[in-house]
Scaffold this motif. Structure first.
Motif, mmCIF file in Angstrom:
data_model
loop_
_atom_site.group_PDB
_atom_site.id
_atom_site.type_symbol
_atom_site.label_atom_id
_atom_site.label_comp_id
_atom_site.label_asym_id
_atom_site.label_seq_id
_atom_site.Cartn_x
_atom_site.Cartn_y
_atom_site.Cartn_z
ATOM 1 N N GLU A 154 31.506 34.956 51.392
ATOM 2 C CA GLU A 154 32.018 35.090 50.025
ATOM 3 C C GLU A 154 31.996 36.509 49.506
ATOM 4 O O GLU A 154 32.800 36.869 48.645
ATOM 5 C CB GLU A 154 31.179 34.214 49.069
ATOM 6 N N VAL A 155 31.042 37.315 49.955
ATOM 7 C CA VAL A 155 30.900 38.660 49.409
ATOM 8 C C VAL A 155 31.446 39.709 50.378
ATOM 9 O O VAL A 155 32.238 40.562 50.010
ATOM 10 C CB VAL A 155 29.427 38.959 49.078
ATOM 11 N N VAL A 196 38.157 46.436 37.535
ATOM 12 C CA VAL A 196 38.620 45.851 38.790
ATOM 13 C C VAL A 196 38.119 44.413 38.916
ATOM 14 O O VAL A 196 38.842 43.518 39.337
ATOM 15 C CB VAL A 196 38.135 46.713 39.983
ATOM 16 N N ARG A 197 36.867 44.186 38.485
ATOM 17 C CA ARG A 197 36.311 42.833 38.572
ATOM 18 C C ARG A 197 37.038 41.868 37.661
ATOM 19 O O ARG A 197 37.271 40.722 38.018
ATOM 20 C CB ARG A 197 34.835 42.851 38.148
ATOM 21 N N SER A 198 37.379 42.321 36.457
ATOM 22 C CA SER A 198 37.877 41.359 35.477
ATOM 23 C C SER A 198 39.399 41.239 35.478
ATOM 24 O O SER A 198 39.926 40.328 34.845
ATOM 25 C CB SER A 198 37.376 41.742 34.086
ATOM 26 N N ALA A 199 40.103 42.132 36.160
ATOM 27 C CA ALA A 199 41.565 42.024 36.171
ATOM 28 C C ALA A 199 41.989 40.806 36.986
ATOM 29 O O ALA A 199 41.271 40.403 37.909
ATOM 30 C CB ALA A 199 42.175 43.284 36.778
ATOM 31 N N GLU A 255 33.764 43.726 46.063
ATOM 32 C CA GLU A 255 34.221 43.249 44.754
ATOM 33 C C GLU A 255 35.554 42.520 44.889
ATOM 34 O O GLU A 255 35.792 41.497 44.259
ATOM 35 C CB GLU A 255 34.389 44.414 43.771
ATOM 36 N N LEU A 256 36.428 43.051 45.741
ATOM 37 C CA LEU A 256 37.751 42.447 45.915
ATOM 38 C C LEU A 256 37.630 41.121 46.671
ATOM 39 O O LEU A 256 38.307 40.146 46.343
ATOM 40 C CB LEU A 256 38.678 43.412 46.648
#
Lengths: 842, 195
Positions: A164-165, A376-379, A399-400
């Motif tokens: 997942e990460v 970038v996280r919230s877009a 993060e992506l």
């Protein structure tokens, strides 16, 4: 959303409000209650594997429920410490011990083990069940990581983090029941990115890192948190020392921006501190040879050369590097601008410098990114340009991956290279090398054609009219020809961007990535303005690109983002220094170094770069170093430039330094010294201060210097916004593609000259090799291990071939620079894509 | 070791279907199967188990080569596919016979002497639980309850449940399946004449 009204639940007899959809565990922990967990991790989707987070529910379907995977519901009645909860946890711990070889006194994790803590809290000392623990041998076949299945409690954290990460999914839980265990396919040795997240998050010692195995128990090690300096992500890492030596490095808990995440470099690369070829003595050239010298002799030589050049009016050039800390960079530019009285300072072609200065700076008036990791996280749509962050900026990659796997983010990847993130991209646009800007102009034109009303978004911005007019040149046909994509792909991108509620753009930089980073950045900023995005994040290649520019180590920018061209700004800084500040240089730094126009370089002062070894051949770094009358180099290793220098001064690197770094997100974070440098070599700024003093201009002492810098720089800097737009450059004539694209950009385990000196990273990365796809291997009859001749024009190199299924057909991947001989850097002429030919020579 | 009944198998030319299953599954065949399924069933990772079912049914097992194809098409890694596959006993890495004999060992069947059926099959075919006959006609497995307790002891062959079996009926069933296999093999050979 109307459903976000808080709801009321009862916890241990007290009414509590919570937001619907919150997990019970978060609510309970938010109240300060201790709820034990072994398999839970805030960065992962709920799992419910260890079953230690049970609480009693009194309403509705009562009984024991798992706090980690139960959402709160209105009217819930929860009790957290009933006798049955305590007993359930006790029994569960005993069941977990079925899988765990108890050897706490000699275990590597003693004193630092979640299972041990919970056993102590719950009074569990052994498992009472009449089952034999399956005997499975320890696996030491992988590099770095040892797996001990007899200690594994199957919490699955490693497997889920890997998937997942990290997005690699190299391991899984196979079989079931007592046979279940974590392993790779067919128990092969691990072949992964060695990010270390599995090891660092193992609650027990089923996974350990061999480099960090030591006899020191946790309570004797001294932890210190510092900022990782391998790339510009700004990750916080914790180094643990014992007797002054660094014995372990882990991700630092929940600190931003990485929240405990790591990559191979930030986890393992610290052995560079003790690399056997570290420079520990100053070297001075005597009779044509570099000889050991005392600090006094070396400084005398430097000061003498600077004074002679200054007094004779010869050109002095200060070439800094983005590995310098803010303090070091500030001291360097202050020395250069005052004592050496030269305007010729800057970063040259350092990865990302042009993107920030000529890209962001040109359109926002400030050389900084307009987006952060949070954006970038919230877009809901992220557009990544020029390269694969898995290779250059591993934190951004995680993060992506999390965005795609956990939050349903749309990831658009537009670049010509190969990389591990390809697998996760929602839309992968394999454009021709160096055609990202054309793609952005083309899609902007297409969006405007679909919805002419969009133009109103940019109407207020100066230069918008010219920009809009310039897009006419980027009709679909031109863009298709330039990018090599088909119309469907272009429309798919237009559709994604047209429907994006929030867009964030990331521009990857690094030596060896083809294309003009500044042009791509400008195109991205303009597109961002058109679709109303969150902003553009430029990721510099090295750690402190942003900080070095903030601190003023750039010909066009004084400390604090003041333009050097402004007389007021020069006056303001001059007052702070008590010295006049020279106006900007008449020629760009690169021209000054290359001594074009016949003005020779009197002193070339290099700190934190290697023009002779690491610059693309076309920039003529080697020739410039050779032509300079006197060359001073600060470096930790004997770089190619150092070998040609007149004075080489050894300096502290990475975790040996104190000070600060400004990461790509614009946040300044502290550098904390983890261990002392060998033979107490100084930090760069100690040398600059001494040189300045000997030239007659005393710099303030450390604390006063830092205070002066902070007053001028004014961190945290406010967020920049678009001030103007400039016309898109006219489409270039599409260059014919002849041969294979040679990709020399950073690789996962090898990102520059420092990583080359890490024995651990060298163990993970294949020996100097050129990687090619299966297709080319078959067509050209090249096998793994063959010696091949790679040539670009008249430059050629003999390399070992490695067939790699991850490499896209039509490309060759070679290390930019390698310790024993240069590879791609000498063959690639510059920004433009290099097309190579390859043939077997053995 | 070969039992008298198994002698019949020795005279039987290898049936074409079984031969196809016995040969290493050629990758294009697997790819075609998987791609057809993927095209007909748009979606995500939730297609993994149905796909494994399909391959188990068509190939008689799910070898690693086939798992790689599945992983590639679903955007998973091979270990993720194997992780699911190894959890469920239904999926096998080695080929199942054309007639997989699943002997129910649920409570009802067990008390009505299902073990005797296992022994009968072992004696008749010379194979152990988990094995397959050399001609790939039969394989033997134990399963938990088939949900046919009224028919105990029961054996499932492919999709068919045979109940109230004793030793004799079990032998008869095997003989019957063997001749059925021979008939189908001959018919298949006629349909696709081979040089």
């Amino acid at each position: 959303m109307a459903t976000l009204d808080p709801i009321e639940v009862m916890v241990d007899g007290h009414p509590v409000t919570a937001l619907p959809g919150t997990r019970l565990l978060d609510v309970l922990r938010g109240l300060g209650l201790r709820i034990p967990t072994l398999c839970h991790d805030d960065r992962l989707t709920p799992y419910g594997g260890c079953r230690l987070c049970v609480v009693t529910r009194r309403d509705g379907r009562g009984g024991l429920v798992l706090a980690c995977s139960t959402p709160v519901l209105p009217g819930m009645v929860i009790e957290t410490h009933t006798p049955e909860v305590v007993e359930a946890r006790r029994q569960q711990l005993q069941l977990l011990l079925l899988n765990h070889r108890l050897e706490c006194p000699i275990c590597d994790r003693r004193g630092d083990c979640r299972l041990q803590e919970l056993m102590f809290e719950h009074g569990v000392s052994e498992q009472p069940y009449p089952f034999e623990r399956p005997l499975i041998p320890r696996d030491e076949s992988s590099p770095v990581i040892t797996r001990d299945p007899e200690k594994c409690i199957l919490c699955g954290k490693c497997v889920r983090l890997c998937d997942e990460v990290q997005g690699v999914a190299a391991i899984g839980i196979v079989h079931r029941g007592l046979q279940a265990r974590v392993t790779t396919l067919l128990d092969r040795p691990l072949d992964c990115e060695f990010c270390g997240q599995c090891v660092n998050n193992c609650p027990v010692s089923a996974l350990v890192a061999r480099p960090y195995l030591d006899d020191t128990p946790a309570w004797l090690r001294e932890p210190a948190t510092t900022t990782c300096a391998f790339c510009s992500c700004g990750c916080q890492v914790t180094g643990e020392t014992w007797n002054g030596a660094l014995v372990r490095v882990t991700g630092a808990g929940v600190d931003e921006p990485n929240r405990g995440k790591l990559c191979a470099k930030g986890w393992l690369g610290w052995d560079v501190h003790h690399a056997p070829d570290r420079l520990t003595h100053p070297l001075v050239r005597r009779d044509g040879r570099l000889m050991d010298a005392t600090w006094a002799e070396a400084l005398d030589a430097v000061v003498g050369a600077l004074r002679r050049a200054r007094d004779a009016g010869h050109r002095i050039v200060g070439l800094g590097g983005s590995r310098l800390s803010c303090e070091d960079a500030y001291a360097m530019q202050r020395l250069m601008r005052t004592a050496a009285a030269t305007p010729h300072i800057g970063l040259g072609p350092a990865g990302g410098a042009r993107a920030l200065v000529e890209g962001m700076g040109a359109l926002t008036g400030a050389p900084r990114s307009t987006a952060t990791f949070d954006d970038v996280r919230s877009a809901d749509v992220v557009l990544v340009l020029r390269g694969d962050p898995a290779r250059t900026h591993p934190l951004l990659k995680t993060e992506l991956v999390q965005g795609v796997t956990q939050r349903g983010q749309t990831l658009v990847l537009a670049h010509a290279l190969s990389g591990p993130l390809d697998r996760h991209a929602t839309l992968r646009l394999p454009v021709h090398p160096a055609s990202e800007a054309a793609l952005l102009h083309g899609v902007a034109a297409r969006l405007l054609a679909l919805d002419p009303g969009l133009a109103s978004r940019v109407h207020g911005i100066p230069g918008a009219g010219e920009w809009l007019a310039s897009l006419a040149a980027y009709d679909a046909e031109t863009v298709v020809r330039q990018t090599g994509l088909d119309l469907t792909a272009l429309d798919a991108l237009a559709s994604v961007l047209g429907h994006a509620r929030t867009l964030a753009t990331a521009v990857i930089t690094g030596l060896g990535i083809p294309g003009d980073e500044a042009a791509v950045t400008r195109a991205a900023v303009a597109l961002d303005a058109l679709v109303g995005g969150r902003g553009v994040m430029v990721l510099g290649e090295k750690a402190n690109l942003q900080g070095v520019i903030d601190a003023g180590l750039h010909g066009e920018w004084l400390p604090g983002g003041r333009p050097t061209a402004s007389a007021d700004a020069r006056a303001e800084v001059g007052v702070a220094w008590g010295q006049p500040v020279p106006p900007p240089a008449p020629v760009p730094l690169l021209t000054a170094i290359q001594a074009d126009g016949g003005d020779p370089v009197g002193v070339l002062y290099v700190a934190g770069q290697d023009p002779a070894g690491a610059w693309p051949g076309g920039l003529r770094g080697t020739e410039a170093v050779a032509a300079a009358a006197f060359v001073v180099v600060h470096d930790a290793f004997m770089s190619d430039t150092a070998q040609q220098a007149d004075v080489v001064l050894p300096v502290a690197i990475l975790g040996e330094r104190a000070g600060s770094l400004v990461a790509a997100d614009g946040v300044r974070r502290p550098l904390v010294r983890l261990e002392p440098p060998p033979r107490a070599v100084p930090q760069d700024r100690d040398i600059f201060r001494e040189v300045s003093a000997r030239l007659g201009i005393a710099m303030p002492e450390e604390a006063a210097l830092v205070a002066e810098m902070e007053a001028l720089c004014g961190w945290p800097r406010p967020r920049a916004s678009v001030q103007c737009l400039v016309p898109a450059e006219p489409p270039a004539a599409a260059a014919p593609i002849d041969g294979l694209l040679l990709d020399g950009s950073p690789q996962v385990f090898r990102s520059g000259s420092i990583t080359d000196h890490s024995a651990r990273l060298q163990e993970l990365s294949p020996s100097v090799a050129v990687k090619l796809s299966r297709r080319e291997a078959a067509e050209l009859n090249i096998g793994d291990g063959d010696t091949v001749l790679v040539s670009v024009g008249d430059r050629a190199a003999l390399l070992r071939a490695r067939v790699d299924p991850e490499v896209r057909p039509g490309m060759l991947v070679a290390p930019w620079r390698a310790r024993w001989g240069t590879a791609a850097s000498r063959m690639i002429p510059g920004d433009e894509p290099a097309h190579a030919h390859i043939r077997r020579s053995s | 070791m070969i039992e008298p009944h198994a002698a019949g198998a020795a005279t039987l030319a290898t049936p074409p279907v079984a031969a196809a299953a016995a040969a290493a599954p050629d990758a294009p065949g697997v790819e075609a199967l998987v791609d057809t399924f993927i095209a007909a069933h748009p979606g995500g990772h939730e297609r993994l188990i149905p796909l494994l079912h399909l391959l188990q049914e068509r190939l008689g097992h799910v070898p690693f080569e086939a798992q790689d194809v599945v992983a590639d098409r679903l955007g998973l890694t091979p270990i993720q596919v194997f992780s699911v596959l190894s959890f469920y006993h239904f999926f096998t890495l080695t080929p199942r016979g054309r007639y997989p004999l699943k002997v129910c060992m649920g409570t009802a069947c067990f008390v009505r002497h299902a073990t005797r059926l296992i022994e009968t099959i072992q004696d008749t075919l010379g194979i152990d639980v988990g094995d397959c006959t050399p001609d790939r006609l039969f394989s033997l497995e134990q399963v938990r309850c088939l949900g046919a307790c009224g028919l105990a002891p029961a054996v499932m062959v492919g999709q068919d449940v045979h109940g109230n079996l004793d030793t004799k009926a079990m032998r008869r069933l095997i003989t019957q399946l063997r001749s059925q296999g021979r008939r189908e093999a001959v018919a298949a050979a006629k349909e696709t004449p081979r040089g």
